[in-house]
Design an enzyme around this catalytic site. Sequence first.
Site, short mmCIF file in Angstrom:
data_model
loop_
_atom_site.label_atom_id
_atom_site.label_comp_id
_atom_site.label_asym_id
_atom_site.label_seq_id
_atom_site.Cartn_x
_atom_site.Cartn_y
_atom_site.Cartn_z
N ASP A 16 30.96 13.73 34.11
CA ASP A 16 31.63 13.63 35.42
C ASP A 16 31.96 14.96 35.88
OD1 ASP A 16 32.93 12.22 37.43
OD2 ASP A 16 34.83 11.87 36.11
N TRP A 21 32.41 19.77 41.68
CA TRP A 21 31.71 20.95 41.35
C TRP A 21 31.12 21.62 42.86
CZ3 TRP A 21 26.68 23.14 42.35
CH2 TRP A 21 26.65 24.45 41.49
N SER A 61 27.19 3.97 37.19
CA SER A 61 28.17 2.79 36.86
C SER A 61 27.92 1.90 37.85
CB SER A 61 29.43 3.28 36.83
OG SER A 61 30.15 3.32 37.91
N THR A 62 28.14 0.46 37.46
CA THR A 62 28.03 -0.54 38.32
C THR A 62 28.95 -0.32 39.58
OG1 THR A 62 29.61 -1.72 36.93
CG2 THR A 62 27.24 -2.45 36.68
N ASN A 64 29.76 2.60 40.81
CA ASN A 64 29.39 3.68 41.85
C ASN A 64 28.45 3.06 42.93
OD1 ASN A 64 28.66 5.90 38.83
ND2 ASN A 64 30.50 5.98 40.30
N ARG A 67 29.90 3.74 46.42
CA ARG A 67 29.85 5.01 47.16
C ARG A 67 29.21 5.04 48.50
NH1 ARG A 67 29.98 9.78 42.51
NH2 ARG A 67 31.66 8.77 41.25
N ARG A 184 34.08 13.32 27.44
CA ARG A 184 34.07 13.19 29.04
C ARG A 184 34.69 14.57 29.72
NH1 ARG A 184 36.00 8.43 32.98
NH2 ARG A 184 35.56 9.35 34.94
N GLU A 203 35.45 9.17 18.24
CA GLU A 203 36.30 10.26 18.31
C GLU A 203 36.18 11.01 19.99
OE1 GLU A 203 38.68 11.49 16.20
OE2 GLU A 203 38.02 10.04 14.67
C1 IPE Z 1 32.15 7.51 35.68
O1 IPE Z 1 32.25 8.49 36.67
C2 IPE Z 1 30.64 6.94 35.83
C3 IPE Z 1 29.64 8.22 35.40
C4 IPE Z 1 29.89 9.22 35.06
C5 IPE Z 1 28.21 7.63 35.84
P1 IPE Z 1 33.09 8.11 37.91
O2 IPE Z 1 33.32 9.36 38.69
O3 IPE Z 1 32.46 7.04 38.61
O4 IPE Z 1 34.49 7.32 37.31
P2 IPE Z 1 35.92 7.37 37.77
O5 IPE Z 1 35.72 6.53 39.24
O6 IPE Z 1 36.64 8.58 38.09
O7 IPE Z 1 36.81 6.50 37.00
C1 IPE Z 2 29.46 11.95 38.21
O1 IPE Z 2 29.98 13.09 39.04
C2 IPE Z 2 28.35 11.52 38.43
C3 IPE Z 2 28.36 10.34 38.89
C4 IPE Z 2 29.32 9.30 38.73
C5 IPE Z 2 27.05 9.59 39.42
P1 IPE Z 2 31.04 12.61 40.14
O2 IPE Z 2 29.96 11.98 41.40
O3 IPE Z 2 31.70 11.04 39.89
O4 IPE Z 2 31.67 13.56 40.65
P2 IPE Z 2 33.42 13.81 40.90
O5 IPE Z 2 33.85 13.02 39.82
O6 IPE Z 2 33.53 13.16 42.08
O7 IPE Z 2 33.64 15.17 40.94
MG MG Z 3 33.59 11.22 39.02
#
Ligand code: IPE
Ligand code: IPE
Ligand code: MG
Length: 236
Positions: A16, A21, A61-62, A64, A67, A184, A203
Amino acid sequence: MTDKKNKLEHIAVIMDGNGRWAQKRGMPRTVGHKKGAETVKEITRAAGELGIKYLTLYAFSTENWQRSEDEVNALMDLLREYLKSDIKELQENGVRIIFIGERDMLATDIVEQMKKVEEETINNNKMVLCIALSYGSRQEIVNAARRIAVLFKRGDIEPEDIDIKMFSDMLYTKDIPDPDILIRTSGEHRISNYLLWQLAYAEMFFTDTLWPDFSRKELEQIIQDYQTRERRYGKV
Ligand code: IPE
Ligand code: IPE
Ligand code: MG
């Protein structure tokens, strides 16, 4: 510190922080995903060299899917690129690749490429790289319940046949031991629908590092820290 050694076969990661970044640098989120894909390669290599047998990475993720279309498309294109060009090194290093998640939500060319990669690496036995793609743990558990209901309806099983082992065998992860470590990145302290069943006794390690900055060195530190933890599994 003790010199006991905890079993360490499987590391699961919630990668994540890609978007943040990039945003911190005034760049579009997709640049962070691109950099994050580089980290995937570095960490996969490191895990193999450190003797980790299973590495499971949460790539999409499901949830995602909700977005923006632009971001989803950029992620899918990165995935296409990964499936085409980055497999060679994995193949050379004896890495077997498997995917878990809802395949019917993915584009057909991607699903075909995934199948191909799984077949091409099926005999590799140094490490299993499990990529959670279009993955959601609740859906996985619901699917398992449905499969069990079908078996019951057909008269193949009795309610007493349903136990932890049987249920585990209905999940996408049926051939994989439960994770010993969950990492994480990016400072969020939640599971976000990842491996809810499988993480029962993992853990947990949460780091503020954003995924594109995560390194082999930090992975090694986590493993070292893990070896000082006492896993009790409810006993005393
Ligand atoms: C979890 O990250 C899913 C992946 C890393 C692929 P998200 O960024 O989607 O999770 P939330 O929205 O912060 O819970
Ligand atoms: C994790 O990074 C990758 C995916 C969930 C696909 P994010 O895209 O969630 O990045 P942040 O959490 O918005 O910074
Ligand atoms: Mg994220």
